[in-house]
Each structure stands twice: as structure tokens, then as C-alpha cells.
Design a protein around this motif. Structure first.
Motif, mmCIF file in Angstrom:
data_model
loop_
_atom_site.group_PDB
_atom_site.id
_atom_site.type_symbol
_atom_site.label_atom_id
_atom_site.label_comp_id
_atom_site.label_asym_id
_atom_site.label_seq_id
_atom_site.Cartn_x
_atom_site.Cartn_y
_atom_site.Cartn_z
ATOM 1 N N ASN A 99 2.308 46.809 -23.521
ATOM 2 C CA ASN A 99 3.385 46.947 -24.507
ATOM 3 C C ASN A 99 3.025 46.264 -25.819
ATOM 4 N N ALA A 100 2.408 45.079 -25.699
ATOM 5 C CA ALA A 100 2.020 44.338 -26.898
ATOM 6 C C ALA A 100 0.935 45.084 -27.664
ATOM 7 N N LYS A 101 -0.014 45.653 -26.899
ATOM 8 C CA LYS A 101 -1.089 46.405 -27.549
ATOM 9 C C LYS A 101 -0.537 47.642 -28.259
ATOM 10 N N HIS A 138 -9.848 51.783 -29.222
ATOM 11 C CA HIS A 138 -10.951 51.639 -28.260
ATOM 12 C C HIS A 138 -10.524 50.754 -27.091
ATOM 13 N N GLN A 139 -9.898 49.624 -27.408
ATOM 14 C CA GLN A 139 -9.439 48.705 -26.353
ATOM 15 C C GLN A 139 -8.414 49.361 -25.440
ATOM 16 N N SER A 140 -7.682 50.338 -25.961
ATOM 17 C CA SER A 140 -6.654 51.019 -25.176
ATOM 18 C C SER A 140 -7.183 52.259 -24.467
ATOM 19 N N GLY A 141 -8.474 52.530 -24.613
ATOM 20 C CA GLY A 141 -9.056 53.702 -23.960
ATOM 21 C C GLY A 141 -8.787 55.004 -24.684
ATOM 22 N N THR A 187 -10.807 50.360 -39.522
ATOM 23 C CA THR A 187 -11.681 49.723 -38.520
ATOM 24 C C THR A 187 -10.850 48.975 -37.487
ATOM 25 N N ASN A 188 -9.861 48.235 -37.946
ATOM 26 C CA ASN A 188 -9.018 47.461 -37.023
ATOM 27 C C ASN A 188 -8.232 48.380 -36.083
ATOM 28 N N LEU A 189 -7.736 49.479 -36.632
ATOM 29 C CA LEU A 189 -6.997 50.427 -35.793
ATOM 30 C C LEU A 189 -7.954 51.082 -34.784
ATOM 31 N N GLY A 190 -9.163 51.384 -35.230
ATOM 32 C CA GLY A 190 -10.156 51.935 -34.308
ATOM 33 C C GLY A 190 -10.444 50.987 -33.155
ATOM 34 N N ASP A 191 -10.526 49.692 -33.460
ATOM 35 C CA ASP A 191 -10.756 48.690 -32.405
ATOM 36 C C ASP A 191 -9.611 48.705 -31.388
ATOM 37 N N LEU A 192 -8.380 48.807 -31.886
ATOM 38 C CA LEU A 192 -7.220 48.818 -30.995
ATOM 39 C C LEU A 192 -7.211 50.070 -30.118
#
Length: 392
Positions: A6-8, A37-40, A30-35
Motif C-alpha cells: 500500500n505504501a509503495k 521496477h521494485q513493484s514488478g 527515473t525515480n518513478l521507473g525505480d518504483l
């Protein structure tokens, strides 16, 4: 959805809002891309990094992050090209070298992968898996002696059941089953689900002809790791011992699914199908092995056997000749020669021989066929099982 997810998701929505307000901000993309990626959400991550590069073509951070997503997607050749391009412009970096090693390792370029991992370590990489992958690469190259030597340092730096389990399997592949068994037994007392230790004990029980105990260990392997090829391969061989060929073929097909592109699996499937009196299916399996490796002598020998049982003796003789040239001591060619001389076109006798195929001895005073197959699998196991990128 749990609290972390939920936080992610809330963080993703926040950055999506920021980008609507500032759509040309490369850092936000870039930051949104990282998020993502972390979320699959890999395709969305790729789109973000590509958007960033539209506004900042020379952004090497975005290029590096893009390669990370490609690694997650197992698009290793594409990731390799990106990383090589970055290093050509910015110079070598320990993290980039480690990731380059991953792309090379999973393309089976083990010499190059080992060199990349080694250089990353020399440059001070702090990724825990760097040393592990150096051991894996040596193992893949069949250099079990050097792999075991380096594994002692790995164990000191990363002690734990996964390291111990892998080392026990490495000891087995090095030919030291006594040490492997001791380590595996000790580990299973505390961690009974450890897949690598169960592979070792399953293999040991197979060697002792204690097939039911072997089945128990291999079943634990695939329960812990449903895509573990050695677990399915071990189960397939055990079921072959028990003359349960449909279950053997099913298990071996799962081993093949877990490590596609390895001719050994098709070879063993071929023998299982032949033992199941399916000479046509066996022929197809042996031919698949040969498609992958044209110089696979054992597959040519197996194909010759399948052809003999279809009374296609001229074709079989050609395959026997190829097999003997490539692998003079291969069990497939020897077996095909033996049965072709015995059968001479007698179909009924051939059916009887198929029913007892795995119990037969290709030569007087030789081992039964199942033991030849078992020994061959043992000799090839460490060369045919890739580690799972997501688990290691």
C-alpha cells in the motif's frame, strides 16, 4: 494488499502526480521507473527510463537502471549491450561489472562472467552475491576444485544454510560424496527443507539403490523449489528405477521446462519413452537433443536404439557410426549395436526386450542400462543446472 505494498502504491501515485506537473523532469522519470521496477511493473519501468533518456540522452543512471530491468526480465543479451555501452563512455564500475557478470552468466559465457565478477570484487563490490556467482561460474566450467576453494571464503563471508547447501552439492559434483553427505545430513537436521542438501541425499540414496528414500528427498526439493531441475531430474530417474515410466516422463519434462535448451534432459526423456515402449516418441526426444547439440554422441546412440526397435536398421547403423565416432564408450551406441545383432528384425522379440530395457546389460558382465543412465546423469549434473537469478 499488505501495508508495504500500500505504501509503495501510494508513493507511485505521488510521483505520477509530480510528473503530470513537471513532465520533462528526467529525475522524476527515473525515480518513478525505480518504483515501478521494485513493484514488478517492468514494462512501465522501461517506459519511464526511456522517457528520461528522451530528455537527457546522456543520463547513464537511467541507462543503468534500464539494464537492471532487462536483467529482471531475463533479457540478458540486451542488458549486456547497454552495460557495455555505459562502460565504454564512463569507464568500469564495480556495480556495473557485477551486473555485466550476471548477463554473461545467464548467457552461459562462464569465462567472461567469472572475469567480470572477479574484477568487480577487486574494485570493491559490496554485493553479497558477487562471490557466490564466482563460485557458480567455476562450477559451471566444471572447475569444481577451484570452486570449492573459493567457496570456503564465500562461507566465511556469507555463512548460512543456502551457502552450506550449495557447497554440499559442489562437494558431490567434485566426487567427494562422503564429505557432501556429512555436510548435507548435518544441514538437514536443522533445515530439513534445504533443496541442495536434499539433492545430495537423494542422489546418495539412489547410489545405494534405496529408491523410495531418494524419492522422498527429491519430492522435498521440488516442494521447496518447484522449478528446481535437479529435483525433477532426480525424481524422473527414481521413477524410472521403479518402472513407473509415465511419472518418470512427466518429471523429466518438468526438468526440461526448468532448464530449456539442455540436451541431456531430452536424452533421458528418450530413454524413458523407449522403456515405456514408445520408440517413436523416443526417436523424437533423441532428435531434439541432437538439434541442440549435433555432436552429442549419447543422443546419436539413443536415436540408433530407437530406430532399431522400429526395425529401421540401415538408419540405425548410420547413427551408431556417428555415436561411436563422437563417444566410443557411450552406452547408447553400445546398446544399439548389441540389440541390433540380437533382433535381426524380430519384432516380437524386440517388444520383449523393450519391456526389460533398463534391466538389460549392453555387454556381458556390464552394468544394467539404468545404472549407465544414472552414472551419466551424475557426471553431467553440475554442468546442466543453472542457478535461479531470483533466488540467489
Amino acid at each position: 494488499m499488505n501495508s508495504t505494498a500500500n505504501a509503495k502504491e501510494a508513493e507511485i501515485k505521488r510521483f505520477e502526480t509530480y510528473i503530470k506537473q513537471d513532465p520533462k523532469n528526467a529525475l522524476l522519470w527515473t525515480n518513478l521507473g525505480d518504483l515501478y521496477h521494485q513493484s514488478g511493473r517492468w514494462e512501465e519501468a522501461i517506459a519511464c527510463y526511456e522517457k528520461c533518456l528522451m530528455f537527457d540522452e546522456g543520463n547513464m543512471i537511467a541507462r543503468s537502471r534500464l539494464s537492471n530491468v532487462l536483467i529482471s526480465q531475463h533479457r540478458f543479451d540486451e542488458a549486456e549491450q547497454i552495460i557495455q555501452g555505459i562502460m565504454a563512455q564512463t569507464g568500469e564500475d564495480s556495480a556495473l561489472l557485477h551486473n555485466l557478470g550476471l548477463t554473461l552468466f545467464y548467457q552461459r559465457k562462464f569465462d567472461e562472467a567469472q572475469a567480470a565478477f572477479q574484477k568487480a570484487r577487486e574494485m570493491g563490490i559490496h554485493t553479497p552475491n558477487n562471490l557466490a556467482y564466482m563460485v557458480y561460474a567455476l562450477h559451471k566450467k566444471n572447475d569444481t576444485a577451484q570452486a570449492l576453494e573459493l567457496a570456503q571464503t564465500w562461507l566465511q563471508e556469507s555463512p548460512g544454510e543456502k551457502t552450506e547447501g550449495y557447497i554440499s552439492m559442489l562437494e558431490m559434483d567434485h566426487g567427494d560424496m562422503d564429505a557432501a553427505k556429512i555436510r548435507a545430513q548435518h544441514l538437514l537436521q536443522q533445515h530439513p527443507e534445504n533443496p541442495d542438501a536434499n539433492v545430495v541425499m537423494g542422489t546418495w540414496h539412489m547410489e545405494q539403490q534405496q529408491v523410495s528414500q531418494a524419492v522422498t528427498h527429491f519430492q522435498q526439493v521440488v516442494q521447496s523449489e518447484p522449478n528446481n531441475p535437479r529435483g525433477w531430474q532426480g525424481l524422473g530417474l527414481a521413477y524410472m528405477h521403479q518402472q513407473d515410466f509415465p511419472k518418470a516422463i512427466e518429471a523429466l519434462n518438468k526438468a526440461n521446462d526448468a532448464m530449456a535448451g539442455y540436451p541431456t534432459n531430452h536424452l533421458i526423456i528418450g530413454w524413458a519413452k523407449l522403456a515405456n515402449q514408445d520408440a517413436v516418441g523416443a526417436e523424437q526426444a533423441f532428435r531434439k537433443a541432437i538439434e541442440i547439440d549435433h555432436n552429442f554422441g549419447e543422443a546419436h546412440g539413443g536415436l540408433a536404439s530407437a530406430l532399431v526397435f522400429q526395425n529401421r536398421l540401415d538408419e540405425a547403423r548410420g547413427e551408431i557410426k556417428k555415436a561411436m565416432g563422437l563417444s566410443p564408450k557411450g552406452f547408447g551406441a553400445v546398446y544399439a549395436q548389441s540389440i541390433s545383432m540380437q533382433l535381426r528384425g524380430k519384432g516380437e522379440q524386440g517388444t520383449k526386450m523393450l519391456a526389460k530395457l533398463l534391466e538389460q546389460k549392453p555387454l556381458p558382465r556390464s552394468k544394467p542400462m539404468i545404472e549407465y543412465i544414472q552414472d551419466y546423469l551424475k557426471s553431467q549434473g553440475h554442468a546442466s543446472t543453472p542457478r535461479d537469478l531470483d533466488k540467489k
